[in-house]
Design a protein around this motif. Sequence first.
Motif, short mmCIF file in Angstrom:
data_model
loop_
_atom_site.label_atom_id
_atom_site.label_comp_id
_atom_site.label_asym_id
_atom_site.label_seq_id
_atom_site.Cartn_x
_atom_site.Cartn_y
_atom_site.Cartn_z
N LYS A 294 -29.34 23.79 -8.68
CA LYS A 294 -28.40 23.79 -7.57
C LYS A 294 -27.10 24.47 -8.01
O LYS A 294 -26.72 24.43 -9.17
CB LYS A 294 -28.09 22.36 -7.12
CG LYS A 294 -29.29 21.64 -6.51
CD LYS A 294 -29.68 22.23 -5.17
CE LYS A 294 -30.82 21.45 -4.53
NZ LYS A 294 -31.26 22.06 -3.26
N ASP B 146 -30.07 26.93 -3.71
CA ASP B 146 -30.13 26.91 -5.17
C ASP B 146 -30.12 28.33 -5.72
O ASP B 146 -29.93 29.31 -4.99
CB ASP B 146 -31.37 26.15 -5.66
CG ASP B 146 -32.66 26.73 -5.09
OD1 ASP B 146 -32.64 27.86 -4.55
OD2 ASP B 146 -33.70 26.04 -5.16
N HIS C 114 -27.25 23.26 0.62
CA HIS C 114 -28.04 22.80 -0.52
C HIS C 114 -28.96 23.90 -1.06
O HIS C 114 -30.09 23.63 -1.49
CB HIS C 114 -28.86 21.56 -0.14
CG HIS C 114 -28.03 20.46 0.45
ND1 HIS C 114 -27.10 19.74 -0.27
CD2 HIS C 114 -27.95 19.99 1.73
CE1 HIS C 114 -26.51 18.85 0.53
NE2 HIS C 114 -27.00 18.99 1.75
N THR D 43 -31.84 21.13 -11.85
CA THR D 43 -32.18 21.29 -10.43
C THR D 43 -31.95 22.71 -9.92
O THR D 43 -32.43 23.07 -8.85
CB THR D 43 -31.35 20.33 -9.56
OG1 THR D 43 -29.96 20.71 -9.64
CG2 THR D 43 -31.51 18.89 -10.03
N HIS E 67 -26.69 23.97 -12.05
CA HIS E 67 -27.26 22.80 -12.72
C HIS E 67 -28.53 23.24 -13.45
O HIS E 67 -29.44 23.82 -12.85
CB HIS E 67 -27.59 21.71 -11.69
CG HIS E 67 -27.81 20.35 -12.29
ND1 HIS E 67 -28.92 20.05 -13.04
CD2 HIS E 67 -27.04 19.22 -12.26
CE1 HIS E 67 -28.85 18.79 -13.43
NE2 HIS E 67 -27.71 18.27 -12.98
N MET F 209 -23.92 26.46 -0.91
CA MET F 209 -23.75 25.10 -1.45
C MET F 209 -23.82 24.07 -0.33
O MET F 209 -24.43 23.01 -0.49
CB MET F 209 -22.43 25.01 -2.19
CG MET F 209 -22.38 25.82 -3.47
SD MET F 209 -20.73 25.82 -4.23
CE MET F 209 -20.57 24.09 -4.68
#
Length: 563
Positions: free
Chosen positions: A502, A529, A527, A500, A497, A524
């Motif tokens: 992520k 990144d 969470h 973010t 992303h 993932m």
Amino acid sequence: MPPSVSSVEIWTFLRPQTIVREDPKSPAFRPLARRGELLGLLKAAQYKMLSQHLIGGIGHLTEGSFRGMVFQLWSEGSSLREQEISGEMSKQRSSEAYDFDMLIIGCGPAGQRAAVQAAKIRKRVGVIDKREVVGGVCVHTGTIPSKSFKEAVVFLSGYRQRSVYGAGYRVKSDIEMSDLTFRCNRIMQIEIDVIHHQLQRNGIEVLPGHARFIDEHTLEIASSSGTIRKTAEKILVAVGAKPRRLPEIPFDGKTVFDSDDILEIEKIPRDLVVVGGGVIGTEYASMFAALGVNVTIVDARKRLLGFVDEEIIECLQYQLRALGVTLRLGEEVLSCEPRRENKQVITRLKSGKVIVSDAVLFSAGRVSATDDLSLEKVSIVPDERGRIQVNENYQTSQSHIYAAGDVIGFPALASTSGAQGRLVSCHAFGISGNEFTQEGLIPYGIYSIPEISYVGKNEDELTSEGVPYETGVARYREIARGHILGDENGMLKLIIHRETEKILGVHIIGEYATELIHIGQAVMGLHGDLKYLRDTVFNYPTLAECYKVAAYDGYNKIRLSAE
């Protein structure tokens, strides 16, 4: 004087199999109450008191003293109302009215996990399978034999060493089907033994035979030794799926095969037509191509594996062509005609093309194996592909009848089927069972040559959703481990992303892709990144370094575009 009873023997009294008779002096007792349930109805404090007596200080008790202690604790328990006791006993009698607490139709991953989970909480479990041996489709015709076949092909063909020793390198010059199936058969037998031992040590009864519903709690099981009927409080349908056979195709098991019998082919064909460019078709096409077979893939779709990231499929198609595979995409089969005199097959396409081959593998999808279960007797109506509709708890239209695994359709993976089976038993018997990983984090593995695996979203999905993203790519040829393994065409792609940072998706093609994907899945799921992968130290040399290289590639793209 009554004989002395040791504390060890008193604990033996507490086993659920032991029976406590009704004490005529106490209206609170009920006939034939199991001791384990009797004590389960005591308050926690009272049970603790009894335990302390047994463990700390009382070495021996007479049986009469023991019974008196239990009776006293029972009588003093103000919370033990008559209706509570009656309810517990009624529930027990209802359960024991059946032969089993749970009967499971099918012994694949879903059936096995459900059976073991239920057995772990002391439920009476029976598993029905139409084969004389356990394992289901997964072990006998599906996952295990096809993946074992792939490893045998990769090893004997010398596929992994060709970039080092040359395209003509082989471990064995004249490879025969018996060389390849030897490994399959050995691994299948090991898996069967492991599963059989697991079921046996958990006290699960295996009932070979074909099951049909008689009514909502009764199954008829027909086997070579006769027909029997068994009842169960809960029933799980986990019969899996089978190849879809088109009526106009003359399957004969000699020149025209489906995915269940392709490994029974007598000798490696010189030419092979694979109809269907899905997962199974692509896997077998690549395996036979690695053996030097002239393979043609025919598929009505414009590209293989339409659900996989397009860049990964472009890489796959390039490598398949390098193996000599001919791709006839956007084409449909008109007819298939075996010629007995020369043991060849003529495949005609609607475009007018004609393909002559030694064998044809039809891989036109799969249908759930529900056609002979008499589901109509329990008012369960499968769809046109035999799939059973279930709710979020895997219950069918009959709340006590569950379905799990390939029989309910997507995602139809051995991994998810096993997780579904376990959750069925958790829900059926009211125990805690956390949901397995969210649907968006289920890893997919395609055991073609080369392997493909992914988790999360692909570029097409994110583009259609309007999500701002960037990609980071690492190629095996940039990684020392890639050269050591002889894979210079593999790649790992991160989708990130842009705002973010992520990780939205991980897509891999190449050696050990199905193992490597779980690093991305874990990041993932927790969470993580881009920064995590960029700054993590990986062992050297490993393919895991691809994550760091891809993370730097994505990071630099995002940084440059932000300046």
